[in-house]
Design a protein around this motif. Structure first.
Motif, PDB file in Angstrom:
ATOM      1  N   MET A  92      12.594   9.117   0.804  1.00 36.97           N
ATOM      2  CA  MET A  92      12.050   7.782   0.986  1.00 36.97           C
ATOM      3  C   MET A  92      10.625   7.774   0.426  1.00 36.97           C
ATOM      4  O   MET A  92       9.817   8.629   0.732  1.00 36.97           O
ATOM      5  N   SER A  93      10.309   6.778  -0.410  1.00 37.08           N
ATOM      6  CA  SER A  93       8.985   6.722  -1.019  1.00 37.08           C
ATOM      7  C   SER A  93       7.994   6.047  -0.086  1.00 37.08           C
ATOM      8  O   SER A  93       8.359   5.246   0.766  1.00 37.08           O
ATOM      9  N   ALA A  94       6.723   6.391  -0.287  1.00 38.41           N
ATOM     10  CA  ALA A  94       5.657   5.809   0.526  1.00 38.41           C
ATOM     11  C   ALA A  94       5.488   4.342   0.159  1.00 38.41           C
ATOM     12  O   ALA A  94       5.672   3.955  -0.998  1.00 38.41           O
ATOM     13  N   PRO A  95       5.133   3.500   1.130  1.00 37.75           N
ATOM     14  CA  PRO A  95       4.934   2.086   0.815  1.00 37.75           C
ATOM     15  C   PRO A  95       3.750   1.903  -0.125  1.00 37.75           C
ATOM     16  O   PRO A  95       2.766   2.636  -0.077  1.00 37.75           O
ATOM     17  N   THR A  96       3.875   0.941  -1.008  1.00 40.45           N
ATOM     18  CA  THR A  96       2.810   0.630  -1.946  1.00 40.45           C
ATOM     19  C   THR A  96       1.808  -0.279  -1.265  1.00 40.45           C
ATOM     20  O   THR A  96       2.174  -1.275  -0.651  1.00 40.45           O
ATOM     21  N   ALA A  97       0.536   0.083  -1.348  1.00 38.98           N
ATOM     22  CA  ALA A  97      -0.506  -0.734  -0.735  1.00 38.98           C
ATOM     23  C   ALA A  97      -0.659  -2.029  -1.526  1.00 38.98           C
ATOM     24  O   ALA A  97      -0.620  -2.034  -2.751  1.00 38.98           O
ATOM     25  N   LEU A  98      -0.792  -3.121  -0.813  1.00 39.26           N
ATOM     26  CA  LEU A  98      -1.012  -4.405  -1.464  1.00 39.26           C
ATOM     27  C   LEU A  98      -2.474  -4.518  -1.865  1.00 39.26           C
ATOM     28  O   LEU A  98      -3.369  -4.081  -1.148  1.00 39.26           O
ATOM     29  N   ALA A  99      -2.702  -5.122  -3.013  1.00 40.51           N
ATOM     30  CA  ALA A  99      -4.075  -5.318  -3.478  1.00 40.51           C
ATOM     31  C   ALA A  99      -4.766  -6.335  -2.577  1.00 40.51           C
ATOM     32  O   ALA A  99      -4.175  -7.337  -2.181  1.00 40.51           O
ATOM     33  N   THR A 100      -6.003  -6.062  -2.261  1.00 43.02           N
ATOM     34  CA  THR A 100      -6.809  -6.983  -1.462  1.00 43.02           C
ATOM     35  C   THR A 100      -7.543  -7.940  -2.398  1.00 43.02           C
ATOM     36  O   THR A 100      -7.657  -7.673  -3.605  1.00 43.02           O
ATOM     37  N   PRO A 101      -8.082  -9.039  -1.870  1.00 49.76           N
ATOM     38  CA  PRO A 101      -8.906  -9.908  -2.727  1.00 49.76           C
ATOM     39  C   PRO A 101     -10.060  -9.143  -3.371  1.00 49.76           C
ATOM     40  O   PRO A 101     -10.378  -9.383  -4.540  1.00 49.76           O
TER      41      PRO A 101
END
Length: 135
Positions: free
Chosen positions: A1-10
């Motif tokens: 299972m791959s690690a979740p991708t962090a969402l870009a912040t403003p």
């Protein structure tokens, strides 16, 4: 299972626009600058005691005519000093960069329209570099 991708912040999104801005200035790449500046953006400076105010259609040819810092082998000297948000679609970035013989402090106002951040105003001050300090 791959690690979740962090969402870009403003903050990340604005920093990405600023990276393109720095690249455009360093390489004299107006196609890149056209992507980061809103077409109605304003450019202003009063360092010499007289207001210099341009629209992008007058500013981009200046960039195209001058030798780029990259073409002259100048070291890259740009950095983000701060990014502040006035709301979800308005930000102010204070950045520093250099195009010899000038060192610039730019105040860049950005707006988020149609899902992307763009510079709507560039107000700046510059200092002439001391020839001895620049070498």
């Amino acid at each position: 299972m791959s690690a979740p991708t962090a969402l870009a912040t403003p903050f990340d999104d604005v920093a990405s626009v600023l990276a393109d801005y720095f690249d455009g200035l360093y390489h004299g790449d107006t196609s890149r600058l056209r992507r980061v500046f809103h077409p109605a953006a304003q450019y202003a400076c009063a360092t010499d005691g007289v207001l210099l105010q341009l629209r992008m259609d007058a500013y981009f040819p200046i960039v195209e005519r001058r030798p780029s810092p990259a073409s002259r082998g100048e070291p890259r000297r740009d950095r983000i000093v701060s990014i502040e948000f006035a709301g979800p679609v308005t930000a102010l970035a204070r950045v520093e960069c250099a195009i010899a013989p000038k060192s610039f402090t730019d105040l860049l106002t950005l707006v988020k329209l149609d899902g992307r951040w763009q510079i709507i105003a560039k107000v700046f001050h510059y200092e002439l570099e001391d020839a001895a300090a620049a070498s």
